[in-house]
Design a protein around this motif. Structure first.
Motif, PDB file in Angstrom:
ATOM      1  N   ILE A  38      66.545 -13.434 -28.553  1.00  0.00           N
ATOM      2  CA  ILE A  38      66.758 -12.238 -28.000  1.00  0.00           C
ATOM      3  C   ILE A  38      68.554 -12.692 -27.674  1.00  0.00           C
ATOM      4  N   ASN A  42      70.601 -10.131 -28.729  1.00  0.00           N
ATOM      5  CA  ASN A  42      72.089  -9.401 -28.129  1.00  0.00           C
ATOM      6  C   ASN A  42      73.722  -9.908 -27.988  1.00  0.00           C
ATOM      7  N   ARG A 145      65.010   3.699 -35.346  1.00  0.00           N
ATOM      8  CA  ARG A 145      64.475   4.334 -33.759  1.00  0.00           C
ATOM      9  C   ARG A 145      65.917   3.414 -33.391  1.00  0.00           C
ATOM     10  N   ASP A 146      66.708   2.347 -33.988  1.00  0.00           N
ATOM     11  CA  ASP A 146      67.871   1.923 -33.073  1.00  0.00           C
ATOM     12  C   ASP A 146      69.078   2.333 -32.727  1.00  0.00           C
ATOM     13  N   THR A 149      69.438   5.169 -30.503  1.00  0.00           N
ATOM     14  CA  THR A 149      68.732   5.129 -28.665  1.00  0.00           C
ATOM     15  C   THR A 149      69.346   4.109 -28.346  1.00  0.00           C
ATOM     16  N   LEU A 150      70.335   2.775 -28.485  1.00  0.00           N
ATOM     17  CA  LEU A 150      70.852   2.459 -28.426  1.00  0.00           C
ATOM     18  C   LEU A 150      72.578   3.014 -28.402  1.00  0.00           C
ATOM     19  N   TYR A 153      71.698   4.270 -25.110  1.00  0.00           N
ATOM     20  CA  TYR A 153      71.165   2.905 -23.901  1.00  0.00           C
ATOM     21  C   TYR A 153      72.602   2.978 -22.797  1.00  0.00           C
ATOM     22  N   SER A 187      66.491   4.470 -22.599  1.00  0.00           N
ATOM     23  CA  SER A 187      66.379   4.797 -24.509  1.00  0.00           C
ATOM     24  C   SER A 187      65.230   4.309 -25.185  1.00  0.00           C
ATOM     25  N   TRP A 188      64.373   3.314 -23.304  1.00  0.00           N
ATOM     26  CA  TRP A 188      63.178   2.999 -24.330  1.00  0.00           C
ATOM     27  C   TRP A 188      62.309   4.899 -24.696  1.00  0.00           C
ATOM     28  N   ALA A 191      63.048   5.821 -27.050  1.00  0.00           N
ATOM     29  CA  ALA A 191      62.256   5.164 -28.523  1.00  0.00           C
ATOM     30  C   ALA A 191      60.938   4.957 -29.207  1.00  0.00           C
ATOM     31  N   ARG A 240      58.378  -2.320 -18.699  1.00  0.00           N
ATOM     32  CA  ARG A 240      59.154  -3.505 -18.764  1.00  0.00           C
ATOM     33  C   ARG A 240      60.740  -3.181 -19.060  1.00  0.00           C
ATOM     34  N   VAL A 244      64.166  -5.916 -17.675  1.00  0.00           N
ATOM     35  CA  VAL A 244      64.851  -6.705 -18.976  1.00  0.00           C
ATOM     36  C   VAL A 244      66.887  -6.140 -18.831  1.00  0.00           C
ATOM     37  N   ASN A 245      66.015  -5.075 -18.633  1.00  0.00           N
ATOM     38  CA  ASN A 245      67.992  -4.290 -18.745  1.00  0.00           C
ATOM     39  C   ASN A 245      68.819  -4.465 -18.020  1.00  0.00           C
TER      40      ASN A 245
END
Ligand SMILES: C[N+](C)(C)CCCC[C@H](N)C(=O)O
Length: 260
Positions: A38, A42, A145-146, A149-150, A153, A187-188, A191, A240, A244-245
């Motif tokens: 992470i 990140n 996927r990312d 969606t990012l 985000y 975003s999840w 995603a 989650r 987390v975010n």
């Protein structure tokens, strides 16, 4: 009397300490791998995002508080972050998925050896059995996927902050937390369908190859399990995603300010 109690307390603490330590170590066992992953991912994501935004808007973080960048710029910067972070995330994520899907996750004396004995052993085994490219199995699906969606985000995050902050001011910690949480959920949710596909692609190749590619995996998953398959894990991902975010964005803002 008082003395006696203190001694008893101290003795209790001394005797209890080894147990507490074992308990604690057990509790956090296996955390170094996700922690390293992470940290790397990140830093890449947020580093690329803020630098692309800086290049697009020619404004510093502080200047952007008074003059909001366009959402198109935010989206592009987020997508770029998404593309670049994929190269770093792919092997870490693959190892995580392979370890989580093991049927014999624990080494038992005399019992069958698990295929992968830990993250490092897992990486080495994949490298040996499936080649260096094997470490990037599922990376296309991960990038699909990312990337959008990012983008979403960061748009969600900036949008929420903007709407709940008086003009020209920095968002409060509470606003940052909620904005980050919502960004995580949004975003999840977006995603999740490709997350299912991504994990299947990452598990493919372990025994025989089942899917020809991302599209084949989408089609055959849909044929076999129906539309529901694309919503697997939606609730848990969102649950989650919020905390987390929330914390991720709070630390991001904190670091931006402390670095000036
Ligand atoms: C783009 N996607 C939704 C997959 C992830 C967005 C948030 C990333 C964060 N590290 C987390 O694990 O939640």
């Amino acid at each position: 009397m008082k003395e006696g109690r203190n001694t008893a307390g101290a003795l209790g603490l001394v005797l209890g300490h080894p147990f507490d330590t074992v308990k604690l170590l057990g509790f956090f066992k296996g955390m170094s791998f996700p922690l390293v992953s992470i940290a790397v991912v990140n830093s890449v994501l947020f580093g690329v995002y803020s630098n692309v935004l800086l290049a697009l808007t020619a404004m510093s973080h502080q200047e952007r508080r008074t003059q909001l960048p366009s959402y198109t710029h935010v989206f592009i910067a987020g997508c770029t972050g998404g593309v670049i972070q994929t190269f770093f995330l792919a092997p870490f994520d693959l190892i995580k998925v392979r370890l989580q899907n093991q049927t014999e996750p624990r080494v038992q004396p005399g019992g069958p050896q698990p295929r992968y004995r830990g993250p490092v052993h897992c990486a080495a085994t994949i490298f040996r059995e499936e080649g260096p490219r094997g470490l990037f199995r599922g990376a296309w699906a991960l990038m699909l996927r990312d990337t959008p969606t990012l983008g979403l985000y960061f748009v969600t995050y900036e949008g929420f902050c903007h709407q709940n902050t008086p003009h020209g001011q920095n968002p409060s910690s509470a606003t940052v937390l909620v904005a980050g949480g919502f960004a995580g959920i949004a975003s999840w949710v977006a995603a999740t369908p490709l997350d299912v596909i991504k994990s299947r692609m990452q598990m493919d190749g372990l025994r025989r190859r089942e899917y020809q590619g991302v599209l084949d995996c989408v089609v055959s998953s849909f044929r076999q399990e129906g539309l529901r398959v694309f919503f697997r894990g939606l609730t848990i991902n969102s649950a989650r995603g919020f905390p987390v975010n929330a914390v991720t964005f709070l630390s991001y803002e904190y670091l931006l300010h402390s670095w000036g």
